[in-house]
Design a protein around this motif. Structure first.
Motif: not given
Ligand SMILES: Cc1cc2nc3c(=O)[nH]c(=O)nc-3n(C[C@H](O)[C@H](O)[C@H](O)COP(=O)(O)OP(=O)(O)OC[C@H]3O[C@@H](n4cnc5c(N)ncnc54)[C@H](O)[C@@H]3O)c2cc1C
Lengths: 842, 284
Positions: A67-79
């Motif tokens: 995305h060109a402009h976005a809020k990062i809501v969450s990052i799930d790196a478990s997988a």
């Protein structure tokens, strides 16, 4: 453009014709040697950063924002963390003390709005391609696989892409900044005392002269270097070592220290062989900082190499300006004033010199012409697009395009040949040194001679006659002739001047020369070649100066531990600044060895002269070679008082002016009015770059430069769609030319030696790019001018040319057709990217 | 970029290839020259579990005569086709079009079968095969079937080749003595066709006895310009007559719009290129 079947053959013959001479056969300066670095660079059997393999090395893959402009809501790196051989997945949260900063080194005004550019987005991304997480694995493939598994949830924000739209501040690229307007910079000749008042000149011309008002678009380009960027960091030694495919190892080392807090003495940066840059690698990049941070965190060597797709969207772009130009002249075409209003799109962040690049136009729009009054205004803006910074020519191609297009328009308005209007207004050779209306002192040049020679090589009059004949017979293929009589300022740069512009560094360059006991010579340069051939050219300079064989000179560069002092390579600076440092170091070596030589010869140092590598006692045949002196000082069994053993010297050179290459470029284009296809018929350029060290290298620089400039005129444009996705995200859509798209160029040189360095050289790295773009567009417009066409927006695609012809036809050829409404054109979008090939989904 | 991991099999017979495909099911993909498939895998637009490489199946490679037709094995490369006297003599249009595909490296890898099954509307092989009334031989678990080119191309990247099937050969009726030309319009040399026109004509003195015209990238599949073909039958091979006939080349087409040109521009190009291709094919 179609392919000239002869092109490759002729190039090959040229190379054969320029057979290098053996050492000693003649002076090395001027010898068209093949480059000593070519074998390893061409075969690739060398140390590219990606070829470096260290024990236990881990590999990085980046997770980037789509995305060109976005809020990062969450990052799930478990997988991703569970994927095979994944060692770590990191986000900005894992580095509470930060990872360093991609710094802006040239704030053009004290109040410039400069958003922080962190290597990894924390909670918001401001352009597509920004890094939000990184995966570390035991192999690059496993890192890449796992990167696909990182699940990032975004909340999209409104985004702004176009500079003019950004000026309205309705959508903010960085909402916390409250505005997209980054900085405003102005130069006015009346205020500076270098000329008159431009508004008065324009007002007067409106009454009894000519006013040409034009709006030009400098489209966005991708530097598209051959070797993708790559970084390896080894944190395991006492010093942290970073290898990087960069143009600026010294500046990078400094900025790593300055922004991470790692002591500078604990950082060693190595730019091994680097495959091109064109300005695209004069950045301190998020990728370098992330790789460094991850390597330190894990205490293991880590490598990151970008893919081409990543490179196109996340390495900095170039150009992207709107130009509003007003030229005032008398009725007979004598220029009286020039007003420039620029709007420059810097992308999402102010890159290392990104804000300053458009400002370089301030000293270039007036070009070789004697404008009595001049004003330059530059507004920079932030948008949610890839950051923009230097690309071959950096600010000067944009300016040269503007003025050289305008001079053609003026010629058309006055009704004279475009060369005549130039001659009427240019600085004559008797007038050098000449202080320009922008306050620059042009030290040398001869526009008359270069132009006369170019006309002759081009067969100008014959082509004009053919053009007339085609016009009269209404040939469907029309012929146009384009002129570009450019100058540029290069050889960055006098440190004092840079200081006055609040640039964050100096412009000096350093060199060291060490005579080895066996007679070999090591030359250490602070320049950082990435394809230019410094190893060859610097060896030629030293071979002549010290009178040693070319083969005995070794040039070392690009490693901050070897070349501990330097300011790297960009802005056509390496020869005119770095080359002069080498000359000075060589002279110091000669001077130092003289003391030993006098001692060995039992003569007075004042009685010695040095030539062709030998000291001789004046008026005798008594003498000693400099290499013998080197051996003697190695042993140092017997040496004079007050002299230290060893023959070596350092020199640092800070120029007191830029160098001002110039040249006359003439281009003939055929325009197929049925399809809009344009075909280059002939291209002649006569460049004046002062004295030439290696003509073959110069020719290569000019050829490559020409192709990149022609590519801006005809082929290249980075296009974003309405979502901020780079439509030209692969080489299928970003139409980069190859050798098959070019013709054989006719290149020659005239020589007005520069007075700012003792070699009398001027830079040549960017000249071709700066000059050629307007020559091509002028030619296309010239072909179509009888139809009432006075502009085609770049790149001049067949479609744009054809549509211009169509709408001109609709006006019945009357007056001037407004063919390309630059300022209100919707960005073209690729309605059906799937139809163009390899990127298509299955 | 690095493709996702996959199983690789390289059978030596069509039967083994079909078996491997059947075993792989939905997750299997055929590899021919790889010039379209590998970019797709590397950009991770597709991640098959199994890749079945046809490169070792000798039976799929080669060009032979079969009565009134040429039979070209699906794995025959562009370079093989360009070197073939049979193709030059009996299917000059295929020769003309393939000479314009990409660059020598790609022509030494890419295959006629791969290009046809990939069915990119901007690809250069579909239009000549369609114009020459080619037939495609498809082999599956139930044996072989033959599909006319007109029915083979179904849509963008979609052909009559079903899951678990292979294109094994291309049959081209001989067009011995026909003139041929392929007018490909590109901006840079290595580009895919923005528009291209494949024209082949049988001359009768100065008159065009018969003309066949295929259009590249004027819709989601290669197209025939039938109206132009009928207008040309029996027409003089002059610029005026051919130009008049070519004016309807874009009728009924639905060309794409992209950075290289919008649909209107492509329609215009089709008429100009058709005129030029027909005149060139007629030796004018
Ligand atoms: C840089 C570049 C430029 C190009 N320029 C052009 C151009 O100008 N014009 C042009 O026409 N093409 C161009 N191409 C594409 C080239 O022609 C490809 O070779 C062709 O499209 C695919 O042929 P291939 O043999 O490489 O097939 P592959 O890439 O191996 O396969 C393509 C597809 O067909 C399937 N497939 C292949 N063979 C069979 C078969 N026998 N049975 C069933 N399915 C099969 C595959 O599974 C895959 O889906 C270009 C390619 C590249 C990389």
């Amino acid at each position: 453009m179609s392919v000239s079947p002869d092109a490759l053959v002729e190039i090959a013959e040229d190379v054969v014709a320029a057979e290098p001479q053996d050492s000693g056969a003649r002076p090395e300066i001027g010898n068209p040697r093949l480059r000593k670095e070519d074998r390893r660079l061409i075969t690739g059997r060398t140390k590219w950063t990606d070829n470096i393999v260290l024990p236990g090395m881990l590999h990085l893959a980046m997770v980037r924002s789509p995305h060109a402009h976005a809020k990062i809501v969450s990052i799930d790196a478990s997988a991703a963390k569970d994927a095979p051989n994944v060692v770590d997945v990191v986000t900005a949260a894992d580095f509470p003390d930060g990872m360093g900063v991609c710094a802006n080194a040239w704030p053009i005004t004290p109040d410039q709005v400069t958003p922080d550019h962190l290597p990894m987005a924390v909670d918001r991304v401001a352009c597509a391609g920004e890094i939000v997480a990184a995966v570390v694995a035991r192999s690059a493939a496993e890192a890449r696989d796992a990167a696909e598994l990182v699940d990032v949830e975004y909340e999209e924000l409104p985004a702004v892409f176009d500079a003019q739209e950004a000026m309205t501040d309705q959508i903010l690229a960085h909402p916390d900044k409250g505005t997209n307007k980054c900085a405003f910079w102005k130069l006015d000749s009346a205020e500076a005392g270098t000329g008159g008042n431009v508004d008065e000149a324009i007002a007067k011309a409106r009454e009894d002269g000519i006013v040409i008002e034009r709006e030009y678009r400098q489209q966005r380009l991708v530097p598209a270097f051959m070797e993708p960027r790559s970084t390896v960091v080894d944190p395991t030694g006492e010093q942290i070592t970073m290898w990087s495919a960069t143009q600026i190892p010294h500046i990078l080392r400094f900025l790593i220290a300055a922004t991470t807090g790692i002591p500078e003495s604990k950082v060693r940066v190595i730019a091994p062989d680097v495959g091109g840059g064109f300005g695209g690698k004069l950045q301190t990049t998020p990728e370098e900082f992330v790789t460094l941070a991850v390597a330190r965190r894990l205490a293991k060597p880590v490598k990151y190499t970008e893919t081409r797709s990543e490179s196109l969207v996340s390495a900095h772009h170039g150009r992207d300006q709107y130009q509003k130009l007003t030229l005032a002249a008398t009725k007979d075409g004598a220029v009286t004033g020039l007003k420039v209003e620029l709007l420059a799109n810097l992308g999402a962040y102010v890159a290392i010199v990104g804000g300053g690049v458009p400002v370089l136009g301030a000293w270039m729009f007036n070009a070789i012409y004697k404008f009595p009054a001049y004003q330059f205004n530059c507004q920079t803006v932030l948008t949610n697009t890839t950051w923009v910074d230097a690309y071959r020519g950096a600010g000067r191609p944009e300016a040269t395009y503007g003025i050289e297009r305008l001079m053609d328009e003026l010629a058309a308005e006055v009704g004279v040949d475009p060369l005549v209007i130039r001659e009427k207004n240019w600085i004559t050779h008797e007038e050098f040194p000449f202080t320009s209306v922008a306050g620059m002192v042009y030290d040398s040049g001869n526009y008359e001679v270069a132009t006369a020679r170019a006309k002759e090589l081009f067969d100008y009059d014959a082509l004009r006659a053919e053009q007339k004949q085609r016009r009269e017979s209404q040939d469907p293929v029309q012929l146009g002739i384009g002129v570009s009589t450019f100058t540029e300022m290069c050889g960055l740069a006098p440190s004092r001047v840079l200081g006055s512009l609040s640039y964050g560094a100096g412009g000096w360059e350093s060199a060291s020369i060490r005579m080895l006991p066996t007679g070999k010579v090591e030359v250490i340069t602070g320049t950082s070649p990435h394809g230019q051939g410094h190893e060859t050219a610097w060896s030629q300079i030293v071979a002549d100066r010290l009178g040693v064989p070319f083969e005995d000179v070794e040039v070392l560069h690009g490693d901050t531990q070897v070349a501990y002092k330097g300011l790297d390579t960009y802005g056509s600076r390496s020869l005119v600044v770095g080359g002069e440092a080498i000359v000075r170091a060589a002279d110091k070596v000669i001077e130092k060895a003289k003391g030993f030589a006098a001692h060995l010869l039992e003569a007075n140092a004042d009685d010695l002269e040095f030539a062709s590598g030998r000291y001789t006692v004046k008026g005798t045949d008594q003498g000693v070679g400099i290499t013998d002196v080197a051996l003697a000082t190695f042993a140092s069994h017997n040496y004079p008082e007050g002299i230290e053993p060893g023959i070596d010297a350092d020199a640092t050179f800070d120029p007191d002016n830029f160098s001002f290459p110039h040249g006359t470029h003439l281009c003939a284009m055929e325009v197929d009015t049925e399809t809009g296809e344009t075909t280059m018929r002939k291209y002649v350029c006569v460049d004046d770059i002062g004295h030439i060290i290696n003509p073959l290298i110069v020719e290569g620089q000019v050829h490559g430069g020409l192709v990149q400039g022609i590519a801006q005129a005809l082929w290249e444009e980075a296009v974003f769609d309405d979502n901020g996705t780079l439509v030209t995200g692969s080489f299928v859509d970003y139409t980069l030319p190859t050798a098959a798209d070019t013709i054989s160029f006719v290149t020659e040189n005239t020589t007005s030696p520069s007075t700012t360095n003792t070699l009398g050289t001027k830079g040549v790295g960017e000249a071709g790019t700066i000059a050629s773009t307007p020559a091509v567009v002028n030619a296309i417009v010239d072909a179509l001018r009888p139809l009432g066409i006075h502009d085609i927006r770049m790149p001049c695609t067949p479609e744009r040319v054809w549509k211009a012809i169509q709408s001109a036809g609709a006006h019945d050829g009357a007056a001037t057709a407004e063919v390309a409404p630059h300022f209100h054109d919707d960005a073209p979008t690729n309605a059906d990217p799937g139809t163009t090939g390899e990127g298509s989904p299955q | 970029m690095i493709p996702a991991a996959f199983e690789y099999v390289a059978p030596t017979t069509v039967a083994d290839a079909l078996a491997a495909l059947a075993e792989g099911g939905d997750e299997a993909k055929v590899l021919a020259g790889g010039q379209s498939l590998l970019p797709i895998l590397r950009m991770r637009l597709n991640a098959p579990e199994t890749v079945v490489d046809l490169g070792r199946i000798e039976a799929l490679r080669g060009i032979r005569e079969d009565g009134d037709a040429l039979v070209i094995g699906a794995m025959t490369t562009y370079a093989d086709l360009l070197a073939s006297d049979l193709v030059r003599e009996h299917a000059a249009l295929v020769h003309a079009a393939i000479a314009e595909v990409a660059d020598p490296q790609i022509r030494h890898r890419g295959t006629i079968g791969g290009a046809l099954v990939h069915a990119d509307p901007a690809g250069d092989v579909g239009a000549p095969v369609l114009a020459l009334d080619g037939e495609l031989v498809i082999t599956g678990a139930d044996g072989e079937r033959t599909v006319a080119a007109a029915d083979f191309f179904e849509d963008l990247f979609t052909t009559a080749v079903g899951d678990g099937e292979l294109l094994t050969a291309v049959r081209i009726p001989k067009h011995t003595g026909w003139g041929a030309a392929y007018e490909k319009f590109v901006r840079v040399a290595h580009q895919w066709s923005i528009v291209a026109v494949a024209a082949t004509v049988r001359m009768d003195g100065d008159t065009i006895a018969e003309a066949k015209i295929g259009l590249t990238n004027m819709g989601s599949t290669p197209l025939r310009a039938k109206a132009v073909e009928s207008a040309l039958a029996g027409s003089a091979a002059t610029a005026t007559a051919v130009g008049a006939a070519a004016a309807s080349a874009a009728e009924g087409t639905t060309p794409p719009s992209d950075l290289n040109g919008d649909a209107d521009y492509r329609r215009h190009l089709a008429t100009v290129l058709t005129r030029r291709a027909v005149l060139a094919a007629a030796g004018r």
